[in-house]
Scaffold this motif. Sequence first.
Motif, mmCIF file in Angstrom:
data_model
loop_
_atom_site.group_PDB
_atom_site.id
_atom_site.type_symbol
_atom_site.label_atom_id
_atom_site.label_comp_id
_atom_site.label_asym_id
_atom_site.label_seq_id
_atom_site.Cartn_x
_atom_site.Cartn_y
_atom_site.Cartn_z
ATOM 1 N N THR A 255 0.830 -1.203 0.000
ATOM 2 C CA THR A 255 0.000 0.000 0.000
ATOM 3 C C THR A 255 0.864 1.253 0.000
ATOM 4 O OG1 THR A 255 -1.714 -1.177 1.242
ATOM 5 C CG2 THR A 255 -1.831 1.225 1.213
ATOM 6 N N VAL A 256 1.937 1.238 0.803
ATOM 7 C CA VAL A 256 2.868 2.367 0.829
ATOM 8 C C VAL A 256 3.421 2.622 -0.569
ATOM 9 C CG1 VAL A 256 5.120 3.154 1.655
ATOM 10 C CG2 VAL A 256 3.506 2.122 3.253
ATOM 11 N N TRP A 257 3.817 1.546 -1.255
ATOM 12 C CA TRP A 257 4.390 1.688 -2.589
ATOM 13 C C TRP A 257 3.354 2.241 -3.573
ATOM 14 C CZ3 TRP A 257 8.400 2.520 -5.279
ATOM 15 C CH2 TRP A 257 8.497 2.170 -6.622
ATOM 16 N N ALA A 258 2.117 1.774 -3.460
ATOM 17 C CA ALA A 258 1.061 2.259 -4.358
ATOM 18 C C ALA A 258 0.771 3.744 -4.106
ATOM 19 C CB ALA A 258 -0.206 1.421 -4.171
ATOM 20 N N VAL A 259 0.689 4.115 -2.818
ATOM 21 C CA VAL A 259 0.429 5.516 -2.482
ATOM 22 C C VAL A 259 1.599 6.388 -2.921
ATOM 23 C CG1 VAL A 259 0.072 7.143 -0.580
ATOM 24 C CG2 VAL A 259 -1.105 4.942 -0.574
ATOM 25 N N PHE A 260 2.819 5.881 -2.713
ATOM 26 C CA PHE A 260 4.022 6.616 -3.114
ATOM 27 C C PHE A 260 3.996 6.898 -4.614
ATOM 28 C CE2 PHE A 260 8.288 6.239 -4.993
ATOM 29 C CZ PHE A 260 8.906 7.331 -4.415
ATOM 30 N N GLN A 261 3.672 5.887 -5.401
ATOM 31 C CA GLN A 261 3.618 6.079 -6.848
ATOM 32 C C GLN A 261 2.544 7.093 -7.240
ATOM 33 O OE1 GLN A 261 4.325 2.314 -9.367
ATOM 34 N NE2 GLN A 261 3.511 1.493 -7.450
ATOM 35 N N GLY A 262 1.398 7.003 -6.563
ATOM 36 C CA GLY A 262 0.320 7.943 -6.858
ATOM 37 C C GLY A 262 0.716 9.381 -6.572
ATOM 38 N N LEU A 263 1.329 9.609 -5.403
ATOM 39 C CA LEU A 263 1.764 10.957 -5.043
ATOM 40 C C LEU A 263 2.825 11.476 -6.009
ATOM 41 C CD1 LEU A 263 2.032 10.623 -1.144
ATOM 42 C CD2 LEU A 263 0.277 11.858 -2.431
ATOM 43 N N LEU A 264 3.773 10.602 -6.351
ATOM 44 C CA LEU A 264 4.865 11.015 -7.226
ATOM 45 C C LEU A 264 4.363 11.328 -8.637
ATOM 46 C CD1 LEU A 264 7.926 11.437 -7.252
ATOM 47 C CD2 LEU A 264 8.169 9.072 -8.020
ATOM 48 N N LEU A 265 3.515 10.456 -9.169
ATOM 49 C CA LEU A 265 2.988 10.684 -10.514
ATOM 50 C C LEU A 265 2.102 11.932 -10.565
ATOM 51 C CD1 LEU A 265 2.116 7.016 -11.586
ATOM 52 C CD2 LEU A 265 3.996 8.452 -12.422
ATOM 53 N N GLU A 266 1.491 12.239 -9.450
ATOM 54 C CA GLU A 266 0.647 13.429 -9.380
ATOM 55 C C GLU A 266 1.491 14.701 -9.321
ATOM 56 O OE1 GLU A 266 -1.360 14.569 -5.548
ATOM 57 O OE2 GLU A 266 -3.102 13.840 -6.639
ATOM 58 N N ALA A 267 2.650 14.624 -8.640
ATOM 59 C CA ALA A 267 3.459 15.819 -8.405
ATOM 60 C C ALA A 267 4.476 16.094 -9.503
ATOM 61 C CB ALA A 267 4.190 15.684 -7.059
ATOM 62 N N LEU B 52 11.674 15.658 -3.588
ATOM 63 C CA LEU B 52 10.280 15.242 -3.746
ATOM 64 C C LEU B 52 10.119 13.746 -3.486
ATOM 65 C CD1 LEU B 52 7.402 16.107 -4.557
ATOM 66 C CD2 LEU B 52 8.016 15.555 -6.922
ATOM 67 N N LEU B 53 11.073 12.935 -3.940
ATOM 68 C CA LEU B 53 11.039 11.495 -3.674
ATOM 69 C C LEU B 53 11.018 11.221 -2.178
ATOM 70 C CD1 LEU B 53 13.583 10.120 -6.297
ATOM 71 C CD2 LEU B 53 11.148 9.589 -6.207
ATOM 72 N N LEU B 54 11.881 11.947 -1.450
ATOM 73 C CA LEU B 54 11.934 11.775 0.007
ATOM 74 C C LEU B 54 10.600 12.157 0.636
ATOM 75 C CD1 LEU B 54 13.488 11.305 2.659
ATOM 76 C CD2 LEU B 54 14.245 13.692 2.533
ATOM 77 N N GLY B 55 10.053 13.299 0.234
ATOM 78 C CA GLY B 55 8.782 13.746 0.798
ATOM 79 C C GLY B 55 7.635 12.809 0.486
ATOM 80 N N CYS B 56 7.584 12.294 -0.746
ATOM 81 C CA CYS B 56 6.520 11.355 -1.121
ATOM 82 C C CYS B 56 6.628 10.056 -0.337
ATOM 83 C CB CYS B 56 6.571 11.070 -2.622
ATOM 84 S SG CYS B 56 6.011 12.425 -3.655
ATOM 85 N N GLY B 57 7.865 9.598 -0.094
ATOM 86 C CA GLY B 57 8.063 8.376 0.681
ATOM 87 C C GLY B 57 7.574 8.523 2.107
ATOM 88 N N ILE B 58 7.911 9.640 2.727
ATOM 89 C CA ILE B 58 7.463 9.899 4.103
ATOM 90 C C ILE B 58 5.944 10.014 4.145
ATOM 91 C CG2 ILE B 58 7.519 11.572 5.991
ATOM 92 C CD1 ILE B 58 10.392 12.235 5.136
ATOM 93 N N ALA B 59 5.371 10.766 3.194
ATOM 94 C CA ALA B 59 3.923 10.961 3.172
ATOM 95 C C ALA B 59 3.195 9.644 2.953
ATOM 96 C CB ALA B 59 3.548 11.958 2.075
ATOM 97 N N ALA B 60 3.691 8.804 2.040
ATOM 98 C CA ALA B 60 3.029 7.525 1.760
ATOM 99 C C ALA B 60 3.079 6.609 2.973
ATOM 100 C CB ALA B 60 3.702 6.855 0.563
ATOM 101 N N THR B 61 4.208 6.586 3.669
ATOM 102 C CA THR B 61 4.345 5.721 4.843
ATOM 103 C C THR B 61 3.395 6.144 5.961
ATOM 104 O OG1 THR B 61 6.671 5.324 4.304
ATOM 105 C CG2 THR B 61 5.961 4.807 6.539
ATOM 106 N N ILE B 62 3.400 7.430 6.273
ATOM 107 C CA ILE B 62 2.550 7.916 7.360
ATOM 108 C C ILE B 62 1.072 7.801 6.988
ATOM 109 C CG2 ILE B 62 1.928 9.971 8.690
ATOM 110 C CD1 ILE B 62 4.811 10.807 8.631
ATOM 111 N N GLN B 63 0.757 8.099 5.726
ATOM 112 C CA GLN B 63 -0.637 8.015 5.287
ATOM 113 C C GLN B 63 -1.161 6.590 5.378
ATOM 114 O OE1 GLN B 63 -3.135 8.831 1.182
ATOM 115 N NE2 GLN B 63 -1.312 10.043 1.558
ATOM 116 N N THR B 64 -0.302 5.609 5.150
ATOM 117 C CA THR B 64 -0.712 4.207 5.223
ATOM 118 C C THR B 64 -0.886 3.749 6.660
ATOM 119 O OG1 THR B 64 0.447 3.731 3.153
ATOM 120 C CG2 THR B 64 -0.099 1.851 4.555
ATOM 121 N N LEU B 65 -0.004 4.189 7.541
ATOM 122 C CA LEU B 65 -0.013 3.711 8.918
ATOM 123 C C LEU B 65 -1.071 4.382 9.784
ATOM 124 C CD1 LEU B 65 3.821 3.410 9.639
ATOM 125 C CD2 LEU B 65 2.234 1.667 8.815
#
Length: 324
Positions: A11-23, A211-224
């Motif tokens: 889920t983290v990976w899916a959210v990360f990809q979504g955020l990155l592709l959006e930004a 941006l990669l770093l920020g998306c990774g942090i956001a995806a992890t926290i958003q999932t948890l």
Amino acid sequence: MNWPDGSQWQTVWAVFQGLLLEAIPFLLIGVAIATAARAWDPRGRWLQRLPRHPLLGPLSGAALGFALPACECGNVPVARRLLAQGAPMGASLGFLFAAPVLNPIVLLSTWAAFPDRPWLLLLRPLGSVVIALVLTALLQQLSEAALLPPDLLEERRMGQPLATASLLDRRSGLIGNQTLSSTAVIAAERPTLGVLLDHGLREFLELGSLLLLGCGIAATIQTLIPRDLFLAVGQAPTLSVLSLMLLAVVVSVCSSVDAFLALGFAAMVTPGALLAFLLLGPVIDLKSISLFSRIFRRRGILLMLAGVVVAVLLIGQWLNLVLL
């Protein structure tokens, strides 16, 4: 908060990809606009004509958001180029903080999501301008040397007109009214296509890594952290505003589509909380915090965070007092 298991990592990976592709597209647009500005006006003469008035400066910068559409990721390279080319500090900061909402795409998406809430269509852009004015006034209490990182500060001093910056400030090694060094003259000349592409690519890679770093942090926290947790206090006048502010930071969704996300829970929260979500996210979220390190020193980032949190909380509270 437990360590993610296998399914959560997916889920983290899916959210990360979504955020990155959006930004990424908006970051590309921002870098392209900044590169075009460098090619069109290498000396920054047009930008330096923007008002320096404490009120008109930020308002003129905010108005640029209509002409230079960029979300909270894309406006960072544009604002950095404004500062580097000697634009007034107030105008540059006004653009940085207000442009993500005054973007025509964002205004149209807000209207499409909430056609039955005219107060929201008015208060979102108006609130973003108020926030831009507050943050600009707050950050300008710091000197440029205390606010801007060394590389940007040096670029800005080289781009300042002689009337506002001495040659010593430009670090050219010259005193008085002598001719600028060859390095300074070359820097002010119209750059070649190769130089522009090289500069744009390096800026994109630098900002992209942040941006990669920020998306990774956001995806992890958003999932948890379950989203329902933020909506549990949706009808509490103060807690609803605070919870939706935190949700805006965590979900880190682009300002061009955040209205459609908010539409899904708009009926469950107070009006002030809904407005707070739509005001805070375009200024600061988990994926964009790292990008601000290209514009501000740590003290400036902390001051900006404190200022925007207080401003958005007060606006949300005021709206709840009026409408509830």
